[in-house]
Design a protein around this motif. Sequence first.
Motif, PDB file in Angstrom:
ATOM      1  N   GLY A 165     -21.053  -9.618  25.242  1.00 60.05           N
ATOM      2  CA  GLY A 165     -21.826 -10.460  25.731  1.00 60.05           C
ATOM      3  C   GLY A 165     -22.786 -11.118  24.612  1.00 60.05           C
ATOM      4  N   ALA A 166     -22.177 -11.528  23.631  1.00 59.21           N
ATOM      5  CA  ALA A 166     -23.080 -11.705  22.505  1.00 59.21           C
ATOM      6  C   ALA A 166     -23.855 -13.284  22.541  1.00 59.21           C
ATOM      7  CB  ALA A 166     -22.391 -11.625  21.173  1.00 59.21           C
ATOM      8  N   GLY A 167     -23.043 -14.065  23.384  1.00 54.06           N
ATOM      9  CA  GLY A 167     -23.654 -15.257  23.460  1.00 54.06           C
ATOM     10  C   GLY A 167     -23.498 -16.171  22.350  1.00 54.06           C
ATOM     11  N   LEU A 168     -24.547 -16.701  21.843  1.00 53.49           N
ATOM     12  CA  LEU A 168     -24.598 -17.443  20.590  1.00 53.49           C
ATOM     13  C   LEU A 168     -25.124 -16.478  19.484  1.00 53.49           C
ATOM     14  CD1 LEU A 168     -26.390 -21.073  21.321  1.00 53.49           C
ATOM     15  CD2 LEU A 168     -23.972 -20.333  21.519  1.00 53.49           C
ATOM     16  N   GLY A 169     -25.013 -15.333  19.424  1.00 52.83           N
ATOM     17  CA  GLY A 169     -25.165 -14.350  18.481  1.00 52.83           C
ATOM     18  C   GLY A 169     -26.585 -13.888  17.862  1.00 52.83           C
ATOM     19  N   ARG A 170     -27.455 -14.373  18.433  1.00 51.67           N
ATOM     20  CA  ARG A 170     -28.782 -14.145  17.647  1.00 51.67           C
ATOM     21  C   ARG A 170     -29.306 -12.562  17.741  1.00 51.67           C
ATOM     22  NH1 ARG A 170     -33.367 -17.168  15.973  1.00 51.67           N
ATOM     23  NH2 ARG A 170     -34.709 -15.707  14.793  1.00 51.67           N
ATOM     24  N   LEU A 171     -28.974 -11.795  18.865  1.00 50.79           N
ATOM     25  CA  LEU A 171     -29.279 -10.437  18.823  1.00 50.79           C
ATOM     26  C   LEU A 171     -28.366  -9.591  17.742  1.00 50.79           C
ATOM     27  CD1 LEU A 171     -30.606  -7.857  19.861  1.00 50.79           C
ATOM     28  CD2 LEU A 171     -29.011  -7.883  21.792  1.00 50.79           C
ATOM     29  N   ALA A 172     -27.049 -10.002  17.892  1.00 52.15           N
ATOM     30  CA  ALA A 172     -26.167  -9.273  16.771  1.00 52.15           C
ATOM     31  C   ALA A 172     -26.618  -9.968  15.371  1.00 52.15           C
ATOM     32  CB  ALA A 172     -24.655  -9.874  17.057  1.00 52.15           C
ATOM     33  N   PHE A 173     -27.101 -10.674  15.048  1.00 52.50           N
ATOM     34  CA  PHE A 173     -27.495 -11.541  13.644  1.00 52.50           C
ATOM     35  C   PHE A 173     -28.868 -10.613  13.275  1.00 52.50           C
ATOM     36  CE2 PHE A 173     -30.927 -14.129  11.770  1.00 52.50           C
ATOM     37  CZ  PHE A 173     -30.200 -14.391  10.581  1.00 52.50           C
ATOM     38  N   GLU A 174     -29.727 -10.337  14.453  1.00 53.80           N
ATOM     39  CA  GLU A 174     -31.008  -9.743  14.068  1.00 53.80           C
ATOM     40  C   GLU A 174     -30.771  -8.177  13.901  1.00 53.80           C
ATOM     41  OE1 GLU A 174     -34.002 -10.712  13.868  1.00 53.80           O
ATOM     42  OE2 GLU A 174     -33.732 -12.821  14.508  1.00 53.80           O
ATOM     43  N   ILE A 175     -29.497  -7.665  14.183  1.00 55.79           N
ATOM     44  CA  ILE A 175     -29.236  -6.287  14.157  1.00 55.79           C
ATOM     45  C   ILE A 175     -28.653  -6.185  12.612  1.00 55.79           C
ATOM     46  CG2 ILE A 175     -27.638  -4.517  14.657  1.00 55.79           C
ATOM     47  CD1 ILE A 175     -27.866  -5.419  17.703  1.00 55.79           C
ATOM     48  N   VAL A 176     -27.859  -7.209  12.408  1.00 53.54           N
ATOM     49  CA  VAL A 176     -27.217  -7.105  11.084  1.00 53.54           C
ATOM     50  C   VAL A 176     -28.246  -7.471   9.886  1.00 53.54           C
ATOM     51  CG1 VAL A 176     -25.521  -8.512   9.268  1.00 53.54           C
ATOM     52  CG2 VAL A 176     -24.965  -8.037  11.620  1.00 53.54           C
ATOM     53  N   LYS A 177     -29.198  -8.343  10.053  1.00 51.68           N
ATOM     54  CA  LYS A 177     -30.186  -8.480   9.187  1.00 51.68           C
ATOM     55  C   LYS A 177     -31.202  -7.395   8.743  1.00 51.68           C
ATOM     56  CE  LYS A 177     -33.425 -11.559  10.646  1.00 51.68           C
ATOM     57  NZ  LYS A 177     -34.814 -11.379  10.313  1.00 51.68           N
ATOM     58  N   LEU A 178     -30.994  -6.366   9.833  1.00 50.67           N
ATOM     59  CA  LEU A 178     -31.898  -5.092   9.243  1.00 50.67           C
ATOM     60  C   LEU A 178     -31.033  -4.209   8.562  1.00 50.67           C
ATOM     61  CD1 LEU A 178     -33.448  -4.534  12.988  1.00 50.67           C
ATOM     62  CD2 LEU A 178     -34.508  -5.245  10.948  1.00 50.67           C
ATOM     63  N   GLY A 179     -29.763  -4.531   8.204  1.00 48.46           N
ATOM     64  CA  GLY A 179     -28.908  -4.008   7.530  1.00 48.46           C
ATOM     65  C   GLY A 179     -27.760  -2.829   8.176  1.00 48.46           C
ATOM     66  N   TYR A 180     -27.963  -3.049   9.418  1.00 45.19           N
ATOM     67  CA  TYR A 180     -26.694  -2.376  10.205  1.00 45.19           C
ATOM     68  C   TYR A 180     -25.461  -3.354  10.382  1.00 45.19           C
ATOM     69  CZ  TYR A 180     -30.857   0.295  11.992  1.00 45.19           C
ATOM     70  OH  TYR A 180     -32.031   0.969  11.861  1.00 45.19           O
ATOM     71  N   ASN A 181     -24.328  -2.650  10.465  1.00 46.49           N
ATOM     72  CA  ASN A 181     -23.135  -3.264  10.829  1.00 46.49           C
ATOM     73  C   ASN A 181     -23.052  -3.665  12.321  1.00 46.49           C
ATOM     74  OD1 ASN A 181     -21.902  -3.024   7.968  1.00 46.49           O
ATOM     75  ND2 ASN A 181     -21.066  -1.117   8.664  1.00 46.49           N
ATOM     76  N   CYS A 182     -22.670  -4.774  12.331  1.00 44.73           N
ATOM     77  CA  CYS A 182     -22.758  -5.384  13.947  1.00 44.73           C
ATOM     78  C   CYS A 182     -21.360  -6.304  14.247  1.00 44.73           C
ATOM     79  CB  CYS A 182     -23.926  -5.959  14.320  1.00 44.73           C
ATOM     80  SG  CYS A 182     -24.254  -6.178  15.986  1.00 44.73           S
ATOM     81  N   GLN A 183     -20.851  -6.119  15.290  1.00 46.24           N
ATOM     82  CA  GLN A 183     -19.873  -6.912  15.871  1.00 46.24           C
ATOM     83  C   GLN A 183     -20.498  -7.560  17.234  1.00 46.24           C
ATOM     84  OE1 GLN A 183     -15.659  -6.372  17.464  1.00 46.24           O
ATOM     85  NE2 GLN A 183     -15.674  -6.942  15.312  1.00 46.24           N
ATOM     86  N   GLY A 184     -20.396  -9.013  17.258  1.00 43.15           N
ATOM     87  CA  GLY A 184     -20.516  -9.307  18.651  1.00 43.15           C
ATOM     88  C   GLY A 184     -19.190  -9.731  19.500  1.00 43.15           C
ATOM     89  N   ASN A 185     -19.415  -9.511  20.698  1.00 44.54           N
ATOM     90  CA  ASN A 185     -18.098  -9.874  21.496  1.00 44.54           C
ATOM     91  C   ASN A 185     -18.576 -10.785  22.739  1.00 44.54           C
ATOM     92  OD1 ASN A 185     -16.749  -8.372  24.428  1.00 44.54           O
ATOM     93  ND2 ASN A 185     -15.462  -9.410  22.947  1.00 44.54           N
ATOM     94  N   GLU A 186     -17.532 -11.595  22.515  1.00 45.34           N
ATOM     95  CA  GLU A 186     -17.931 -12.873  24.073  1.00 45.34           C
ATOM     96  C   GLU A 186     -16.520 -13.383  24.317  1.00 45.34           C
ATOM     97  OE1 GLU A 186     -19.532 -14.885  26.395  1.00 45.34           O
ATOM     98  OE2 GLU A 186     -20.844 -14.100  24.943  1.00 45.34           O
ATOM     99  N   ILE A 187     -16.522 -13.457  25.658  1.00 47.22           N
ATOM    100  CA  ILE A 187     -15.144 -14.074  26.258  1.00 47.22           C
ATOM    101  C   ILE A 187     -15.379 -15.581  26.479  1.00 47.22           C
ATOM    102  CG2 ILE A 187     -16.177 -13.844  28.599  1.00 47.22           C
ATOM    103  CD1 ILE A 187     -13.118 -12.851  29.358  1.00 47.22           C
ATOM    104  N   SER A 188     -16.724 -16.119  26.615  1.00 44.05           N
ATOM    105  CA  SER A 188     -16.631 -17.458  26.771  1.00 44.05           C
ATOM    106  C   SER A 188     -16.377 -18.470  25.439  1.00 44.05           C
ATOM    107  CB  SER A 188     -18.186 -17.807  27.485  1.00 44.05           C
ATOM    108  OG  SER A 188     -18.340 -19.293  27.343  1.00 44.05           O
ATOM    109  N   LEU A 189     -15.733 -19.294  25.996  1.00 45.24           N
ATOM    110  CA  LEU A 189     -15.251 -20.270  24.826  1.00 45.24           C
ATOM    111  C   LEU A 189     -16.307 -21.001  24.412  1.00 45.24           C
ATOM    112  CD1 LEU A 189     -11.557 -20.904  24.864  1.00 45.24           C
ATOM    113  CD2 LEU A 189     -12.529 -19.810  23.066  1.00 45.24           C
ATOM    114  N   TYR A 190     -16.965 -21.370  25.601  1.00 40.78           N
ATOM    115  CA  TYR A 190     -18.517 -22.613  25.434  1.00 40.78           C
ATOM    116  C   TYR A 190     -19.261 -21.821  24.131  1.00 40.78           C
ATOM    117  CZ  TYR A 190     -16.688 -24.808  29.604  1.00 40.78           C
ATOM    118  OH  TYR A 190     -16.148 -25.443  30.568  1.00 40.78           O
TER     119      TYR A 190
END
Length: 372
Positions: A165-190
């Motif tokens: 449920g990553a939405g527009l990806g900001r939470l996943a981005f913040e996690i990666v910015k800290l150096g962790y590997n991260c994948q966002g998953n999203e079903i909504s094409l919007y």
Amino acid sequence: MEKDEMTQEMEHYQRIVRAFLYYRIHSLKRVNQARRCFTSLSKEDQQLAPKFTTKLDLIKMAIGVNYDFIRTILQRTQNLFLNSEIYQMDEVISSVYIKLTYLISTVPEFDMEKVKSTIKQFVRDWSKEGEKERNTCYLPIINEILRLFPRDDIQPNAINILVPGAGLGRLAFEIVKLGYNCQGNEISLYMLITSNFILNNCTTTEQYVIYPWVHQYCNIAGFDDQVRNIKIPDMAPSEIPKDTSFSMCAGDFLLVYNDPGKKWDCVATCFFIDTAHSIIAYIKKIYQILKPGGYWINLGPLLYHFADMAGEQSLELSYEEVKTVIENVGFSYEKEEKGIVSGYTQDPSSLMTTLYHNIFFIVRKPEIDQQQ
């Protein structure tokens, strides 16, 4: 992917693109409605609100800016996601343009509400104005990741974190910015179309201007509030460490993550678990895809998106029942906090806001999987 399934996916994709392209026509209908109502008043009454038509002109301008932004998003959307086989935007846009003249009447109001809510999502995830919401909802998750996987003790890029449920990806981005590997998953094409744009096409801060509140005609405090612009992004998404892995995966969370050889150190969910038809299925899936000893961090309410929706099944459990399911599946609670108050894509200047009293918890899968 089977041909029939590919056809269904393409038709769904075209439906979303059609909704985006219909945005200006749909939004201007509401402006014209307001104008007709005002001009139907007597001259005497119209003179009592002398700036009203000026405001409508500003709203019309703002809608045009939003539409140009939408067109930019669509034109730059191609080769979308890791597991995408059919999303060829040039073909989709060409097809939609051809069909648009006689398919306009088929754009449901539900789809147009999704387009407008997606525009507001940019505020929450990628603007300075959304920082308060992000700090309330994302920071508790991020701080716990830093505590559970301290960067001074481990190589953060050895830790794999999933954000469903990553939405527009900001939470996943913040996690990666800290150096962790991260994948966002999203079903909504919007969400997928717009997150692809913001993450892969925005190179500088405040690169675009949008008007997210232009569709709100009620509970407006000031003359300029409805046409207040927001600049995005507040941070360039390219600013991530080079030795990390950052990806977005399109699809249904329950269907995409079925590889028994792929396990995650941490699953982080924010305003996600109540999007399920059955929250039990989500809980079991999270348990399944975590490594032994892995953590699930969650923050959010229990709105239950499919509740009372015609033709949709929806299992609505109280949090007490959800907690029982979590423990019965095999998780152990490490932390629990109730009543974290936050909004969700709220206009801070509005005369009405909706606040959630969120549940925040951290649970852990045992080192020895009891289900094996």
